[in-house]
Design a protein around this motif. Structure first.
Motif, short mmCIF file in Angstrom:
data_model
loop_
_atom_site.label_atom_id
_atom_site.label_comp_id
_atom_site.label_asym_id
_atom_site.label_seq_id
_atom_site.Cartn_x
_atom_site.Cartn_y
_atom_site.Cartn_z
N GLU A 22 0.83 -1.22 -0.08
CA GLU A 22 -0.15 -0.23 -0.02
C GLU A 22 0.84 1.28 0.00
N GLU A 23 1.96 1.25 0.81
CA GLU A 23 2.76 2.45 0.79
C GLU A 23 3.53 2.37 -0.41
N THR A 24 3.83 1.56 -1.05
CA THR A 24 4.62 1.65 -2.40
C THR A 24 3.81 2.51 -3.42
N ILE A 25 2.60 1.62 -3.51
CA ILE A 25 1.49 2.33 -4.46
C ILE A 25 1.47 3.71 -4.19
N ARG A 26 1.44 4.28 -3.10
CA ARG A 26 0.88 5.67 -2.49
C ARG A 26 2.05 6.45 -2.83
N ALA A 27 3.31 5.93 -2.70
CA ALA A 27 4.48 6.63 -3.01
C ALA A 27 4.80 6.72 -4.38
N LEU A 28 4.44 5.97 -5.18
CA LEU A 28 4.37 5.93 -6.66
C LEU A 28 3.70 6.99 -7.09
N LYS A 29 2.26 6.72 -6.76
CA LYS A 29 1.26 7.77 -7.08
C LYS A 29 1.61 9.22 -7.11
N SER A 30 2.22 9.32 -5.85
CA SER A 30 2.52 10.73 -5.53
C SER A 30 4.00 11.23 -6.31
N GLU A 31 4.64 10.27 -6.93
CA GLU A 31 5.73 10.72 -7.53
C GLU A 31 5.18 10.85 -8.98
N LEU A 32 4.22 10.45 -9.22
CA LEU A 32 3.76 10.64 -11.09
C LEU A 32 2.81 11.83 -11.16
N PRO A 33 3.02 12.62 -12.27
CA PRO A 33 2.24 13.80 -12.61
C PRO A 33 0.66 13.20 -12.52
N PRO A 34 -0.28 14.02 -12.23
CA PRO A 34 -1.84 13.38 -12.13
C PRO A 34 -2.19 12.61 -13.50
N ASP A 35 -1.67 13.29 -14.59
CA ASP A 35 -1.99 12.81 -15.92
C ASP A 35 -1.19 11.60 -16.44
N VAL A 36 -0.36 11.03 -15.51
CA VAL A 36 0.35 9.72 -15.94
C VAL A 36 -0.30 8.61 -15.23
N GLU A 37 -0.80 7.34 -16.07
CA GLU A 37 -1.52 6.58 -15.33
C GLU A 37 -0.48 5.49 -15.14
N LEU A 38 -0.78 4.83 -13.65
CA LEU A 38 0.16 3.77 -13.21
C LEU A 38 -0.54 2.35 -13.57
N VAL A 39 0.14 1.66 -14.32
CA VAL A 39 -0.33 0.44 -14.80
C VAL A 39 0.66 -0.61 -13.96
N ALA A 40 0.02 -1.25 -12.91
CA ALA A 40 0.57 -2.28 -12.12
C ALA A 40 0.84 -3.54 -12.66
N VAL A 41 2.06 -4.10 -13.24
CA VAL A 41 2.23 -5.23 -13.97
C VAL A 41 2.36 -6.39 -12.90
N SER A 42 1.32 -7.29 -12.99
CA SER A 42 1.42 -8.24 -12.16
C SER A 42 1.71 -9.91 -12.36
N LYS A 43 2.28 -9.70 -13.59
CA LYS A 43 2.76 -11.07 -14.20
C LYS A 43 3.41 -11.82 -13.43
N PHE A 44 3.29 -13.29 -13.31
CA PHE A 44 4.07 -13.95 -12.53
C PHE A 44 3.80 -13.90 -10.99
N HIS A 45 2.97 -12.86 -10.47
CA HIS A 45 2.45 -12.86 -9.14
C HIS A 45 1.21 -13.50 -8.96
#
Ligand SMILES: *Cc1c(COP(=O)(O)O)cnc(C)c1O
Length: 223
Positions: free
Chosen positions: A3-26
């Motif tokens: 949860e922390e990692t995702i929140r930190a990543l989102k705060s790093e990204l400009p609001p118009d950049v979409e975060l695609v979580a690549v879940s392959k092999f997990h």
């Protein structure tokens, strides 16, 4: 943790950049955890694995969204296309034609990104720039793919620590993306530039990324 990692990543990204979580092999459990942390968009690279995860998560994660990012064989379209909102990895004219045929037969519109090959590794997939523009000519001049919505470009950089090489690759992707938009203003949906992975997403932001595809940094190393 996740949860922390995702929140930190989102705060790093400009609001118009979409975060695609690549879940392959997990496992599906890890995706469920990311979903509960607020992530909705995930990407897989293998048809069977996507299908299993779609089935096991559809009840518990009702508004989960999927992208496909792996090499897609034309005989696997029926497994993938019903479940994804975007195929990011259209890497050949043959695949584009097959998607057009499937979409037409199912009365659907399929959204795709065209994958441009810029990396040094021959093993990586994708159109050359010449092939890309030839496909776009067919799309625009001959209206050859009316059931396919061309939404932009996807690319991967050379596997290297050398930041100059990474910047050169991103720069080529951005230039090609801009050239497509300048040459074909009628392609109104051509808006996405999917560049940037765990190791290089912060550099990709300098080159106009609209979508970053991040696996390892969210879920840890793949087994
Ligand atoms: C696996 C994969 C990613 C994610 O890579 P990470 O380095 O784990 O972030 C992104 N894009 C594509 C096309 C991939 O296959």
């Amino acid at each position: 943790m996740l949860e922390e990692t995702i929140r930190a990543l989102k705060s790093e990204l400009p609001p118009d950049v979409e975060l695609v979580a690549v879940s392959k092999f997990h496992p599906a459990e890890a995706i469920g955890e990311a979903y509960r942390a607020g992530q909705r968009l995930f990407a897989e690279s293998r048809p069977q694995e996507l299908l299993q995860k779609v089935q096991s998560l559809s009840a518990s994660c009702p508004d989960i969204r999927w992208h496909f990012i792996g090499h897609l064989q034309t005989n696997k379209l029926k497994l993938v296309l019903p479940h994804v909102e975007l195929v990011q990895s259209v890497d050949s004219l043959r695949l584009l034609q097959a998607i057009q045929a499937w979409a037409n037969g199912h009365d659907r519109k399929v959204r795709v990104l065209l994958e441009l090959h810029v990396a040094a590794e021959e093993t990586k997939q994708g159109f050359s720039a010449a092939e890309l523009f030839a496909a776009l000519e067919q799309a625009v001049r001959e209206k050859a793919f009316p059931a396919v919505e061309l939404c932009g470009l996807m690319g991967m950089t050379t596997f290297t620590e050398d930041e100059r090489v990474i910047r050169r690759d991103f720069s080529r992707l951005q230039e090609t993306y801009r050239e497509v938009r300048a040459r074909y203003p009628e392609l109104e949906s051509f808006k996405e530039l999917s560049i940037g992975m765990s190791g290089d997403y912060s550099i990709a932001l300098d080159y106009g990324s609209t979508m970053v595809r991040i696996g390892t940094k969210i879920f840890g190393a793949r087994r």
